[in-house]
Design a protein around this motif. Structure first.
Motif, PDB file in Angstrom:
ATOM      1  N   TRP A 260      15.059  29.568  12.024  1.00 16.80           N
ATOM      2  CA  TRP A 260      15.153  28.887  10.722  1.00 16.80           C
ATOM      3  C   TRP A 260      16.505  29.193  10.071  1.00 16.80           C
ATOM      4  CZ3 TRP A 260       9.997  30.482  11.894  1.00 16.80           C
ATOM      5  CH2 TRP A 260       9.029  29.495  11.800  1.00 16.80           C
TER       6      TRP A 260
ATOM      7  N   HIS B  12      11.899  25.266   5.278  1.00 14.93           N
ATOM      8  CA  HIS B  12      10.589  24.621   5.440  1.00 14.93           C
ATOM      9  C   HIS B  12       9.941  24.486   4.071  1.00 14.93           C
ATOM     10  CE1 HIS B  12       8.774  28.902   6.459  1.00 14.93           C
ATOM     11  NE2 HIS B  12       9.718  28.952   5.541  1.00 14.93           N
TER      12      HIS B  12
ATOM     13  N   GLN C  16       3.750  27.106  -0.651  1.00 18.40           N
ATOM     14  CA  GLN C  16       2.432  27.786  -0.568  1.00 18.40           C
ATOM     15  C   GLN C  16       2.400  28.968  -1.532  1.00 18.40           C
ATOM     16  OE1 GLN C  16       1.082  29.204   3.250  1.00 18.40           O
ATOM     17  NE2 GLN C  16       2.070  27.525   4.346  1.00 18.40           N
TER      18      GLN C  16
ATOM     19  N   THR D  38      15.214  13.642  18.129  1.00 16.92           N
ATOM     20  CA  THR D  38      14.040  14.185  17.416  1.00 16.92           C
ATOM     21  C   THR D  38      14.381  15.376  16.509  1.00 16.92           C
ATOM     22  OG1 THR D  38      13.539  15.526  19.369  1.00 16.92           O
ATOM     23  CG2 THR D  38      12.348  13.435  19.143  1.00 16.92           C
ATOM     24  N   HIS D  39      15.658  15.671  16.325  1.00 15.99           N
ATOM     25  CA  HIS D  39      16.053  16.786  15.448  1.00 15.99           C
ATOM     26  C   HIS D  39      17.149  16.351  14.485  1.00 15.99           C
ATOM     27  CE1 HIS D  39      14.252  18.962  18.827  1.00 15.99           C
ATOM     28  NE2 HIS D  39      13.952  19.882  17.918  1.00 15.99           N
ATOM     29  N   LEU D  40      17.018  16.763  13.227  1.00 21.36           N
ATOM     30  CA  LEU D  40      18.056  16.488  12.229  1.00 21.36           C
ATOM     31  C   LEU D  40      18.336  17.782  11.456  1.00 21.36           C
ATOM     32  CD1 LEU D  40      16.647  13.164  10.722  1.00 21.36           C
ATOM     33  CD2 LEU D  40      18.667  13.381  12.173  1.00 21.36           C
TER      34      LEU D  40
ATOM     35  N   GLU E 220       3.925  19.912   3.428  1.00 21.98           N
ATOM     36  CA  GLU E 220       3.145  21.137   3.533  1.00 21.98           C
ATOM     37  C   GLU E 220       1.728  20.864   3.025  1.00 21.98           C
ATOM     38  OE1 GLU E 220       4.835  23.606   4.716  1.00 21.98           O
ATOM     39  OE2 GLU E 220       3.460  25.283   4.539  1.00 21.98           O
TER      40      GLU E 220
ATOM     41  N   PHE F  79       3.331  33.709   9.141  1.00 20.81           N
ATOM     42  CA  PHE F  79       2.492  33.609   7.935  1.00 20.81           C
ATOM     43  C   PHE F  79       1.117  33.006   8.198  1.00 20.81           C
ATOM     44  CE2 PHE F  79       4.063  29.245   7.874  1.00 20.81           C
ATOM     45  CZ  PHE F  79       5.341  29.392   8.436  1.00 20.81           C
TER      46      PHE F  79
ATOM     47  N   GLU G 222       0.198  24.566  17.045  1.00 13.87           N
ATOM     48  CA  GLU G 222       1.051  23.400  16.829  1.00 13.87           C
ATOM     49  C   GLU G 222       0.276  22.175  17.299  1.00 13.87           C
ATOM     50  OE1 GLU G 222       5.599  25.057  16.796  1.00 13.87           O
ATOM     51  OE2 GLU G 222       4.703  24.658  18.757  1.00 13.87           O
TER      52      GLU G 222
ATOM     53  N   GLY H 246       3.208  22.234  12.551  1.00 13.04           N
ATOM     54  CA  GLY H 246       2.775  23.608  12.782  1.00 13.04           C
ATOM     55  C   GLY H 246       1.663  23.903  11.796  1.00 13.04           C
ATOM     56  N   SER H 247       0.709  24.767  12.217  1.00 12.71           N
ATOM     57  CA  SER H 247      -0.425  25.008  11.318  1.00 12.71           C
ATOM     58  C   SER H 247      -1.064  26.357  11.640  1.00 12.71           C
ATOM     59  CB  SER H 247      -1.472  23.903  11.497  1.00 12.71           C
ATOM     60  OG  SER H 247      -2.016  23.975  12.805  1.00 12.71           O
ATOM     61  N   GLY H 248      -2.030  26.753  10.836  1.00 12.38           N
ATOM     62  CA  GLY H 248      -2.747  27.989  11.135  1.00 12.38           C
ATOM     63  C   GLY H 248      -3.555  28.455   9.951  1.00 12.38           C
TER      64      GLY H 248
ATOM     65  N   LEU I 113       3.974  19.410   8.335  1.00 11.49           N
ATOM     66  CA  LEU I 113       4.174  18.228   9.194  1.00 11.49           C
ATOM     67  C   LEU I 113       5.612  17.726   9.039  1.00 11.49           C
ATOM     68  CD1 LEU I 113       2.613  15.592  10.612  1.00 11.49           C
ATOM     69  CD2 LEU I 113       2.942  14.649   8.324  1.00 11.49           C
ATOM     70  N   GLY I 114       6.252  17.372  10.144  1.00 16.30           N
ATOM     71  CA  GLY I 114       7.580  16.742  10.066  1.00 16.30           C
ATOM     72  C   GLY I 114       7.398  15.256   9.753  1.00 16.30           C
TER      73      GLY I 114
ATOM     74  N   MET J  25      15.536   9.317  15.629  1.00 16.81           N
ATOM     75  CA  MET J  25      15.377   9.609  14.207  1.00 16.81           C
ATOM     76  C   MET J  25      16.659   9.390  13.416  1.00 16.81           C
ATOM     77  SD  MET J  25      12.937  12.805  13.582  1.00 16.81           S
ATOM     78  CE  MET J  25      14.154  14.015  13.391  1.00 16.81           C
TER      79      MET J  25
HETATM   80  C1  FA5 Z   1       7.499  25.086  10.195  1.00 18.59           C
HETATM   81  O1  FA5 Z   1       8.451  24.686   9.549  1.00 18.59           O
HETATM   82  C2  FA5 Z   1       6.339  25.785   9.496  1.00 18.59           C
HETATM   83  N1  FA5 Z   1       6.672  26.023   8.148  1.00 18.59           N
HETATM   84  C3  FA5 Z   1       5.108  24.912   9.625  1.00 18.59           C
HETATM   85  C4  FA5 Z   1       3.845  25.595   9.200  1.00 18.59           C
HETATM   86  C5  FA5 Z   1       3.379  25.408   7.918  1.00 18.59           C
HETATM   87  C6  FA5 Z   1       3.153  26.426  10.088  1.00 18.59           C
HETATM   88  C7  FA5 Z   1       2.211  26.028   7.521  1.00 18.59           C
HETATM   89  C8  FA5 Z   1       1.996  27.041   9.693  1.00 18.59           C
HETATM   90  C9  FA5 Z   1       1.493  26.838   8.415  1.00 18.59           C
HETATM   91  P1  FA5 Z   1       8.300  24.101  12.473  1.00 18.59           P
HETATM   92  O2  FA5 Z   1       9.622  24.722  12.466  1.00 18.59           O
HETATM   93  O3  FA5 Z   1       7.608  24.003  13.768  1.00 18.59           O
HETATM   94  O4  FA5 Z   1       7.314  24.853  11.461  1.00 18.59           O
HETATM   95  O5  FA5 Z   1       8.435  22.664  11.809  1.00 18.59           O
HETATM   96  C10 FA5 Z   1       7.308  21.885  11.516  1.00 18.59           C
HETATM   97  C11 FA5 Z   1       7.557  20.433  11.881  1.00 18.59           C
HETATM   98  O6  FA5 Z   1       8.771  19.972  11.276  1.00 18.59           O
HETATM   99  C12 FA5 Z   1       7.787  20.195  13.362  1.00 18.59           C
HETATM  100  O7  FA5 Z   1       6.573  20.082  14.047  1.00 18.59           O
HETATM  101  C13 FA5 Z   1       8.535  18.881  13.366  1.00 18.59           C
HETATM  102  O8  FA5 Z   1       7.658  17.796  13.180  1.00 18.59           O
HETATM  103  C14 FA5 Z   1       9.387  19.015  12.138  1.00 18.59           C
HETATM  104  N2  FA5 Z   1      10.744  19.490  12.480  1.00 18.59           N
HETATM  105  C15 FA5 Z   1      11.132  20.735  12.816  1.00 18.59           C
HETATM  106  N3  FA5 Z   1      12.462  20.799  13.043  1.00 18.59           N
HETATM  107  C16 FA5 Z   1      12.920  19.548  12.860  1.00 18.59           C
HETATM  108  C17 FA5 Z   1      14.211  18.942  12.906  1.00 18.59           C
HETATM  109  N4  FA5 Z   1      15.301  19.634  13.183  1.00 18.59           N
HETATM  110  N5  FA5 Z   1      14.318  17.618  12.641  1.00 18.59           N
HETATM  111  C18 FA5 Z   1      13.235  16.904  12.323  1.00 18.59           C
HETATM  112  N6  FA5 Z   1      11.996  17.389  12.231  1.00 18.59           N
HETATM  113  C19 FA5 Z   1      11.830  18.704  12.491  1.00 18.59           C
END
Ligand code: FA5
Length: 354
Positions: A166, A180, A185, A213-215, A222, A262, A268, A296-298, A322-323, A337
């Motif tokens: 991150w 994020h 939360q 798929t990444h930006l 959330e 956390f 995922e 990502g979730s939990g 959720l992204g 994207m």
């Molecule tokens: C998180 O950011 C956690 N905060 C998610 C979470 C929340 C987990 C609450 C548990 C409880 P992650 O880095 O995997 O997780 O990002 C979550 C989602 O953001 C990814 O599944 C994807 O859909 C989106 N995402 C992540 N990185 C990128 C990116 N560079 N560009 C676009 N979408 C992205």
């Protein structure tokens, strides 16, 4: 004009006459509409041979010699007034030759470019509607966060290796562009006591090289539920219901074990690639895997609940992130994207509701 042509003998009458001429000129000038009527008015007053001013100058002779200089001044004053007014009328009426050359009335009109709501925003609103119907409310949080909310309160101590995923822009040692939406939360749980059922959509930032798929800047949504007896089944049921509603049942999803500092346990969620349906090994979106992660979730880690003074013996909760852009990619069946942020109105307009 009543006094016109009558021989005068004193300056008082002459002054009166000048005023009458001025008044008559003013009235006539209002009616000037084109170059022709302007020229006629000019001739009427300023013609060297028979213009009114010429007549007035001729009448000077009928005055006493001592009154003539004063009378001459009065005529010149009127002349100046008339000349100035004619000049401004001329400016108003005459179209500059340059303009006549430039205006081509045969050219087609210019298109006006209308904007359209951004597809990612439209998609976000669609998601919000589903959660609002499930009884969630919408919360907001800052895009510039402190280290405490973005990391520490979420169980990332300083130098924790999970921070590496991150990486972001720091404004000071303590202030950063949030990576994020999970800090919301903490902010929500500090303000509200359970039962809590909120979503928070917003921008997040990361040190990422852009690809399909990444930006480096994207939107997340959330979700947080905290109440008595909340279990992983609630998490799974809520997310399954949400995704099936969003994709109109036409989607396959899978939960995969994962790690977030956390949440415990964490998962995922992947959806089946709508771009290639898992059939193209070279697919730029899923890399040939047929699945792509969208959230990502939990279950909220008991330590996180303790950090905000909620008793983990009494309450439990689940959270997810959720992204939005990434999920929109599949909902709209787009291959990259980056299209969302190229500011191409032809692309953006396709998603506007008719
Ligand atoms: C998180 O950011 C956690 N905060 C998610 C979470 C929340 C987990 C609450 C548990 C409880 P992650 O880095 O995997 O997780 O990002 C979550 C989602 O953001 C990814 O599944 C994807 O859909 C989106 N995402 C992540 N990185 C990128 C990116 N560079 N560009 C676009 N979408 C992205």
């Amino acid at each position: 004009m009543k006094t016109k042509g009558k021989a005068l003998s004193n300056i008082k009458d002459f002054k009166l006459k000048i005023e009458e001429y001025k008044e008559a000129f003013k009235n006539a000038s209002v009616k000037v509409k084109d170059e022709k009527s302007l020229q006629e008015l000019r001739n009427l007053y300023l013609s060297r041979k028979k213009g009114y001013l010429r007549v007035l100058f001729d009448e000077l002779k009928t005055l006493k010699p001592t009154d003539r200089p004063k009378a001459g001044q009065l005529i010149n004053g009127l002349k100046n007034y008339i000349q100035k007014r004619l000049q401004s009328l001329e400016k108003r009426i005459k179209v500059p030759k340059r303009l006549i050359r430039e205006i081509d009335l045969t050219l087609p009109g210019r298109n006006r470019y209308w904007g359209a709501p951004h597809p990612v925003l439209l998609f976000q609103e669609e998601i919000e509607r589903i959660f609002l119907a499930m009884g969630f409310s919408i919360e907001d949080g800052p895009e510039i966060e402190t280290d405490y909310y973005n990391f520490e309160a979420l169980n990332f101590p300083p130098h924790h290796p999970a921070r590496d995923d991150w990486d972001t822009l720091y404004i000071t040692d303590d202030l950063l562009l949030r990576t994020h939406t999970s800090p919301v939360q903490i902010r929500v749980m500090e303000k509200q006591k359970p039962p809590i059922r909120v979503i928070n959509p917003g921008k997040v930032f990361r040190k990422e090289a852009p690809d399909p798929t990444h930006l480096p800047m994207f939107f997340q949504l959330e979700g947080l539920v905290v109440d008595k007896d909340i279990t992983f089944a609630h998490l799974k049921g809520t997310l399954e219901f949400f995704l099936r509603t969003l994709f109109l049942e036409k989607i396959n999803i899978r939960f995969r074990p994962a790690f977030f500092p956390f949440t415990e346990p964490s998962a995922e969620v992947d959806i089946e690639c709508t771009v290639c349906g898992g059939k193209n090994r070279e697919c730029r979106v899923c890399g040939g895997e047929g699945w792509i992660e969208i959230l990502g979730s939990g279950m909220v880690d008991p330590q996180v609940l303790k950090n905000v003074n909620i008793d983990p013996e009494q309450y439990s909760g689940f959270a997810f992130g959720l992204g939005i852009d990434r999920t929109a990619l599949f909902a709209y069946e787009i291959q990259d994207m980056r299209y969302f942020y190229e500011n191409d109105l032809r692309f953006i307009r396709q998603f506007a509701q008719k």
